[in-house]
Design an enzyme around this catalytic site. Structure first.
Site, PDB file in Angstrom:
ATOM      1  N   ALA A  65     -54.743  -9.065  52.123  1.00 49.40           N
ATOM      2  CA  ALA A  65     -54.211  -7.774  51.703  1.00 49.40           C
ATOM      3  C   ALA A  65     -52.694  -7.912  51.643  1.00 49.40           C
ATOM      4  O   ALA A  65     -52.109  -8.764  52.323  1.00 49.40           O
ATOM      5  CB  ALA A  65     -54.613  -6.705  52.712  1.00 49.40           C
ATOM      6  N   GLY A 108     -57.932 -10.591  53.746  1.00 50.91           N
ATOM      7  CA  GLY A 108     -58.659  -9.883  52.699  1.00 50.91           C
ATOM      8  C   GLY A 108     -59.124 -10.804  51.581  1.00 50.91           C
ATOM      9  O   GLY A 108     -60.097 -10.492  50.890  1.00 50.91           O
ATOM     10  N   GLU A 111     -62.275 -12.117  52.794  1.00 51.06           N
ATOM     11  CA  GLU A 111     -63.227 -10.998  52.796  1.00 51.06           C
ATOM     12  C   GLU A 111     -63.716 -10.678  51.382  1.00 51.06           C
ATOM     13  O   GLU A 111     -64.897 -10.399  51.165  1.00 51.06           O
ATOM     14  CB  GLU A 111     -62.578  -9.770  53.447  1.00 51.06           C
ATOM     15  CG  GLU A 111     -62.346  -9.981  54.950  1.00 51.06           C
ATOM     16  CD  GLU A 111     -61.448  -8.929  55.570  1.00 51.06           C
ATOM     17  OE1 GLU A 111     -60.321  -8.722  55.050  1.00 51.06           O
ATOM     18  OE2 GLU A 111     -61.853  -8.312  56.565  1.00 51.06           O
ATOM     19  N   GLU A 131     -55.515 -12.163  60.570  1.00 52.36           N
ATOM     20  CA  GLU A 131     -54.936 -10.838  60.831  1.00 52.36           C
ATOM     21  C   GLU A 131     -54.424 -10.703  62.254  1.00 52.36           C
ATOM     22  O   GLU A 131     -53.472  -9.976  62.520  1.00 52.36           O
ATOM     23  CB  GLU A 131     -55.987  -9.749  60.553  1.00 52.36           C
ATOM     24  CG  GLU A 131     -56.335  -9.555  59.080  1.00 52.36           C
ATOM     25  CD  GLU A 131     -57.466 -10.436  58.590  1.00 52.36           C
ATOM     26  OE1 GLU A 131     -57.792 -11.449  59.249  1.00 52.36           O
ATOM     27  OE2 GLU A 131     -58.024 -10.113  57.528  1.00 52.36           O
TER      28      GLU A 131
HETATM   29  N1  CAA Z   1     -49.040 -10.163  51.422  1.00 54.35           N
HETATM   30  C1  CAA Z   1     -47.868 -10.091  50.764  1.00 54.35           C
HETATM   31  N2  CAA Z   1     -47.173 -11.170  50.326  1.00 54.35           N
HETATM   32  C2  CAA Z   1     -47.692 -12.370  50.594  1.00 54.35           C
HETATM   33  C3  CAA Z   1     -48.908 -12.531  51.303  1.00 54.35           C
HETATM   34  C4  CAA Z   1     -49.600 -11.365  51.702  1.00 54.35           C
HETATM   35  N3  CAA Z   1     -50.782 -11.415  52.330  1.00 54.35           N
HETATM   36  N4  CAA Z   1     -49.145 -13.860  51.422  1.00 54.35           N
HETATM   37  C5  CAA Z   1     -48.127 -14.502  50.823  1.00 54.35           C
HETATM   38  N5  CAA Z   1     -47.252 -13.596  50.323  1.00 54.35           N
HETATM   39  C6  CAA Z   1     -46.006 -13.871  49.592  1.00 54.35           C
HETATM   40  C7  CAA Z   1     -44.925 -14.349  50.544  1.00 54.35           C
HETATM   41  O1  CAA Z   1     -44.297 -13.263  51.186  1.00 54.35           O
HETATM   42  C8  CAA Z   1     -44.009 -15.074  49.574  1.00 54.35           C
HETATM   43  O2  CAA Z   1     -43.235 -14.128  48.871  1.00 54.35           O
HETATM   44  P1  CAA Z   1     -41.618 -14.283  48.824  1.00 54.35           P
HETATM   45  O3  CAA Z   1     -41.422 -15.574  48.054  1.00 54.35           O
HETATM   46  O4  CAA Z   1     -41.187 -13.064  48.095  1.00 54.35           O
HETATM   47  O5  CAA Z   1     -41.160 -14.392  50.224  1.00 54.35           O
HETATM   48  C9  CAA Z   1     -44.989 -15.681  48.588  1.00 54.35           C
HETATM   49  O6  CAA Z   1     -46.202 -14.940  48.693  1.00 54.35           O
HETATM   50  C10 CAA Z   1     -45.307 -17.123  48.864  1.00 54.35           C
HETATM   51  O7  CAA Z   1     -45.735 -17.213  50.224  1.00 54.35           O
HETATM   52  P2  CAA Z   1     -45.118 -18.259  51.267  1.00 54.35           P
HETATM   53  O8  CAA Z   1     -43.704 -18.553  50.946  1.00 54.35           O
HETATM   54  O9  CAA Z   1     -45.429 -17.728  52.637  1.00 54.35           O
HETATM   55  O10 CAA Z   1     -46.025 -19.548  50.923  1.00 54.35           O
HETATM   56  P3  CAA Z   1     -46.410 -20.748  51.902  1.00 54.35           P
HETATM   57  O11 CAA Z   1     -47.091 -21.760  51.029  1.00 54.35           O
HETATM   58  O12 CAA Z   1     -45.258 -21.152  52.739  1.00 54.35           O
HETATM   59  O13 CAA Z   1     -47.504 -20.124  52.921  1.00 54.35           O
HETATM   60  C11 CAA Z   1     -49.485 -18.849  53.477  1.00 54.35           C
HETATM   61  C12 CAA Z   1     -48.751 -19.715  52.427  1.00 54.35           C
HETATM   62  C13 CAA Z   1     -49.853 -19.701  54.690  1.00 54.35           C
HETATM   63  C14 CAA Z   1     -50.756 -18.334  52.818  1.00 54.35           C
HETATM   64  C15 CAA Z   1     -48.572 -17.678  53.925  1.00 54.35           C
HETATM   65  O14 CAA Z   1     -48.063 -17.051  52.766  1.00 54.35           O
HETATM   66  C16 CAA Z   1     -49.265 -16.643  54.752  1.00 54.35           C
HETATM   67  O15 CAA Z   1     -49.488 -16.849  55.942  1.00 54.35           O
HETATM   68  N6  CAA Z   1     -49.600 -15.484  54.129  1.00 54.35           N
HETATM   69  C17 CAA Z   1     -50.200 -14.375  54.845  1.00 54.35           C
HETATM   70  C18 CAA Z   1     -51.656 -14.621  55.168  1.00 54.35           C
HETATM   71  C19 CAA Z   1     -52.214 -13.446  55.956  1.00 54.35           C
HETATM   72  O16 CAA Z   1     -51.781 -13.140  57.046  1.00 54.35           O
HETATM   73  N7  CAA Z   1     -53.244 -12.757  55.358  1.00 54.35           N
HETATM   74  C20 CAA Z   1     -53.867 -11.620  56.000  1.00 54.35           C
HETATM   75  C21 CAA Z   1     -53.253 -10.361  55.470  1.00 54.35           C
HETATM   76  S1  CAA Z   1     -53.802  -8.912  56.335  1.00 54.35           S
HETATM   77  C22 CAA Z   1     -55.327  -8.528  55.672  1.00 54.35           C
HETATM   78  O17 CAA Z   1     -55.808  -9.201  54.769  1.00 54.35           O
HETATM   79  C23 CAA Z   1     -56.023  -7.308  56.235  1.00 54.35           C
HETATM   80  C24 CAA Z   1     -57.426  -7.143  55.833  1.00 54.35           C
HETATM   81  O18 CAA Z   1     -58.336  -7.697  56.464  1.00 54.35           O
HETATM   82  C25 CAA Z   1     -57.810  -6.296  54.756  1.00 54.35           C
END
Ligand code: CAA
Length: 257
Positions: A65, A108, A111, A131
């Protein structure tokens, strides 16, 4: 209809949806979910669609998400808007769906993939429910669908540590139906989609409904439900065609009715 966050392609009776927010690793924001819902409504009504394949990019199926969109929500914002409730459209979609996953399928994203009927993974796929690292828990069915798919031990491991699981581990654990080389992901998923879409559509819908019932009911009730559906298929043209084709040693030509 043109969309901002998804791209649609038609491959015969297979509709392909590409999640398309590359700048955010396909993070699932409200616009993407509403565009996906809208596309699914179109596929539901389109007799020419027999299967839907959902994919992302080489780097990410979807990284969850959209955290930036969620970060400032209050409890009341989240609870009253029930923003995750809108994701259920895919889980309730009646036609067969396949997730073709390369790269990250996190939170998400994992999911969403699990809401599909089965997952074909590239060898680059990484699944996880991270999460907990954000101070929350999965909110789109992760604790439930992951546990049903892989069992308590691995689900607890993933949900409590937030670690990622590679494609091979995911296949061993039962989350993923097949693992293919990344370069072949789309062609393999479309081939699987075409095979499913060539079947009788009433049979495919009922097969999906019956398998899903296994997660909601007792064995006795589930078997009874399956048998009712099985008998009802004898009312279809496709059952007559499928069985006649077998007897006449030819390929069945289903009319999907
Ligand atoms: N939401 C918003 N933006 C996101 C995102 C997310 N879930 N995942 C990645 N991005 C964005 C980053 O902020 C970044 O944007 P900027 O360049 O503007 O900073 C861009 O995508 C590229 O990401 P990274 O620079 O972080 O890329 P990376 O290769 O270094 O890392 C990753 C990749 C490990 C996937 C890392 O991006 C990450 O940990 N993302 C979040 C994963 C996460 O926590 N997901 C769960 C979300 S909560 C949820 O989903 C709730 C639910 O159950 C419904």
């Amino acid at each position: 209809m043109t969309y901002e966050t998804i791209e649609l392609e038609s491959h015969g009776r297979v509709a392909l949806v590409r999640l398309n927010r590359p700048q955010a690793l396909n993070a699932l924001n409200a616009l993407l979910i509403s565009e996906l819902d809208c596309a699914l409504a179109g596929f539901a009504a389109d007799e020419g669609v027999g299967c839907v394949v959902i994919t992302g990019s080489e780097k990410a199926f979807a990284a969850g998400a959209d955290i930036k969109e969620m970060a400032d929500k209050s409890f009341a914002d989240a609870f009253l808007s029930d923003f995750i409730g809108r994701w259920d459209t895919l889980a309730r979609f009646r036609k067969p769906t396949i997730a073709a996953v390369a790269g990250f399928a996190l939170g998400g994203g994992c999911e969403l993939a699990m809401m599909c009927d089965f997952i074909i993974a590239a060898d680059t796929a990484q699944f996880g429910q991270p999460e907990i690292k954000l101070g929350v828990i999965p909110g789109a069915g992760g604790t439930q669908r992951l546990t049903r798919a892989v069992g308590k031990a691995k689900a607890m491991d993933l949900v409590l540590t937030g670690r990622m699981m590679g494609a091979e581990e995911a296949e061993r654990a039962g989350l993923v139906a097949r693992v293919v080389p990344a370069a072949d992901l789309l062609s393999e998923a479309l081939k699987a989609g075409a095979a499913v879409a060539a079947m009788s559509l009433p049979a495919a819908l009922m097969a999906k409904e019956a398998v899903n019932a296994a997660f909601e009911t007792t064995l006795t009730e589930g078997v009874r439900f399956e048998r009712r559906l099985f008998y009802s298929l004898f009312a279809t043209e496709d059952q007559k065609e499928g069985m006649a084709a077998f007897v006449e040693k030819r390929k069945a030509g289903f009319r999907h009715r």
